[in-house]
Design a protein around this motif. Sequence first.
Motif, PDB file in Angstrom:
ATOM      1  N   PRO A  26       1.011  -1.227   0.218  1.00 14.76           N
ATOM      2  CA  PRO A  26       0.136   0.053   0.082  1.00 14.76           C
ATOM      3  C   PRO A  26       0.754   1.388   0.129  1.00 14.76           C
ATOM      4  CG  PRO A  26       0.147  -0.889   2.237  1.00 14.76           C
ATOM      5  CD  PRO A  26       0.807  -1.712   1.391  1.00 14.76           C
ATOM      6  N   GLU A  27       0.430   2.326  -0.922  1.00 12.15           N
ATOM      7  CA  GLU A  27       1.111   3.672  -0.632  1.00 12.15           C
ATOM      8  C   GLU A  27       0.075   4.654  -0.697  1.00 12.15           C
ATOM      9  OE1 GLU A  27       3.698   3.449  -3.979  1.00 12.15           O
ATOM     10  OE2 GLU A  27       2.484   4.144  -5.425  1.00 12.15           O
ATOM     11  N   VAL A  28       0.638   5.793  -0.112  1.00 11.81           N
ATOM     12  CA  VAL A  28      -0.232   7.010  -0.213  1.00 11.81           C
ATOM     13  C   VAL A  28       0.289   7.934  -0.937  1.00 11.81           C
ATOM     14  CG1 VAL A  28       0.933   8.025   1.698  1.00 11.81           C
ATOM     15  CG2 VAL A  28      -1.600   8.486   1.456  1.00 11.81           C
ATOM     16  N   ASP A  29      -0.716   8.617  -1.833  1.00 16.15           N
ATOM     17  CA  ASP A  29      -0.365   9.774  -2.516  1.00 16.15           C
ATOM     18  C   ASP A  29      -1.235  10.855  -2.177  1.00 16.15           C
ATOM     19  OD1 ASP A  29       1.124  11.266  -4.429  1.00 16.15           O
ATOM     20  OD2 ASP A  29       0.759   9.789  -5.998  1.00 16.15           O
ATOM     21  N   TYR A  30      -1.128  12.084  -2.928  1.00 15.27           N
ATOM     22  CA  TYR A  30      -2.003  13.289  -2.632  1.00 15.27           C
ATOM     23  C   TYR A  30      -2.285  13.864  -3.747  1.00 15.27           C
ATOM     24  CZ  TYR A  30      -0.094  12.651   2.086  1.00 15.27           C
ATOM     25  OH  TYR A  30       0.162  12.570   3.476  1.00 15.27           O
ATOM     26  N   ASP A  31      -3.443  14.242  -3.861  1.00 16.92           N
ATOM     27  CA  ASP A  31      -4.029  15.236  -5.047  1.00 16.92           C
ATOM     28  C   ASP A  31      -4.416  16.533  -4.366  1.00 16.92           C
ATOM     29  OD1 ASP A  31      -3.816  13.874  -7.079  1.00 16.92           O
ATOM     30  OD2 ASP A  31      -5.799  12.825  -7.189  1.00 16.92           O
ATOM     31  N   TYR A  32      -4.325  17.467  -5.129  1.00 15.11           N
ATOM     32  CA  TYR A  32      -4.422  18.699  -4.500  1.00 15.11           C
ATOM     33  C   TYR A  32      -5.650  19.389  -5.648  1.00 15.11           C
ATOM     34  CZ  TYR A  32       0.078  18.399  -2.775  1.00 15.11           C
ATOM     35  OH  TYR A  32       1.095  17.953  -2.192  1.00 15.11           O
ATOM     36  N   TYR A  33      -6.806  19.816  -4.861  1.00 20.69           N
ATOM     37  CA  TYR A  33      -7.725  20.685  -5.271  1.00 20.69           C
ATOM     38  C   TYR A  33      -8.128  21.892  -4.854  1.00 20.69           C
ATOM     39  CZ  TYR A  33      -8.930  15.705  -5.951  1.00 20.69           C
ATOM     40  OH  TYR A  33      -9.205  14.389  -6.752  1.00 20.69           O
ATOM     41  N   TYR A  34      -8.683  22.838  -5.683  1.00 17.30           N
ATOM     42  CA  TYR A  34      -8.772  24.199  -5.105  1.00 17.30           C
ATOM     43  C   TYR A  34     -10.205  24.053  -4.598  1.00 17.30           C
ATOM     44  CZ  TYR A  34      -9.080  29.345  -5.296  1.00 17.30           C
ATOM     45  OH  TYR A  34      -9.287  30.479  -4.777  1.00 17.30           O
ATOM     46  N   SER A  35     -10.267  24.758  -3.306  1.00 23.63           N
ATOM     47  CA  SER A  35     -11.331  24.891  -2.490  1.00 23.63           C
ATOM     48  C   SER A  35     -11.851  26.218  -2.490  1.00 23.63           C
ATOM     49  CB  SER A  35     -10.972  24.530  -0.916  1.00 23.63           C
ATOM     50  OG  SER A  35     -12.283  24.834  -0.091  1.00 23.63           O
ATOM     51  N   TYR A  36     -13.040  26.670  -3.109  1.00 30.38           N
ATOM     52  CA  TYR A  36     -13.724  28.085  -3.264  1.00 30.38           C
ATOM     53  C   TYR A  36     -13.943  28.482  -1.799  1.00 30.38           C
ATOM     54  CZ  TYR A  36     -13.415  27.422  -8.169  1.00 30.38           C
ATOM     55  OH  TYR A  36     -12.978  26.982  -9.525  1.00 30.38           O
TER      56      TYR A  36
END
Length: 193
Positions: A104-114
């Motif tokens: 298992p591995e973890v990754d991150y996605d970035y989202y813009y929060s209004y």
Amino acid sequence: MKLRVAFRFIAVLLVLALAACATGPRVASQADPSADFSRYRSYAFFTPLALEQHGYTTITSNRIRAAVRSQMEARGYVLDEANPDLWINLNAYMQDKTRVTTMPEVDYDYYYSYRARSYVAVPYWRDRTDVRQYTEGTLNVDVVDVRRKQLVWEGVAVGTVGRVDPARQGEKIDAAVAAIFAEYPYRAGGAAN
């Protein structure tokens, strides 16, 4: 002083890493507890060797035979093809293997929060699967009591086989045979090593 301690620590780590990389084949052996090794003084190679299934010798089979001869003579045994106490039979084979590991591995996605008016990192987990294909080689050395026609000792080496130049191949064969015979505790006439 701190530099000297750090240097020693790095040197120890390097030695441990090299030792981990220098592993040889896995070796196992077993002996017949009812065999009387004190009466064995001579040997010969079984005919035909299991290694030479097609009825002829090869460069590799000759190298294995020479390595076994060297190990037996180092233990005081004499080659006697006419009337041996022991037969030596050799077999080797290779098998393609596949090793599959999943982590298992973890990754991150970035989202813009209004609402937050900024980017937010959102973690997600997934399984990473690694597939490794390799060739595993097995070398068997059987020691047979000629009079009883019974296996009295067997040594097996199993390891990963890679492509090597012919000079190094001979060295690897010699090392594998030596590793097998390191498990052979007897000398001619029965004295244990």
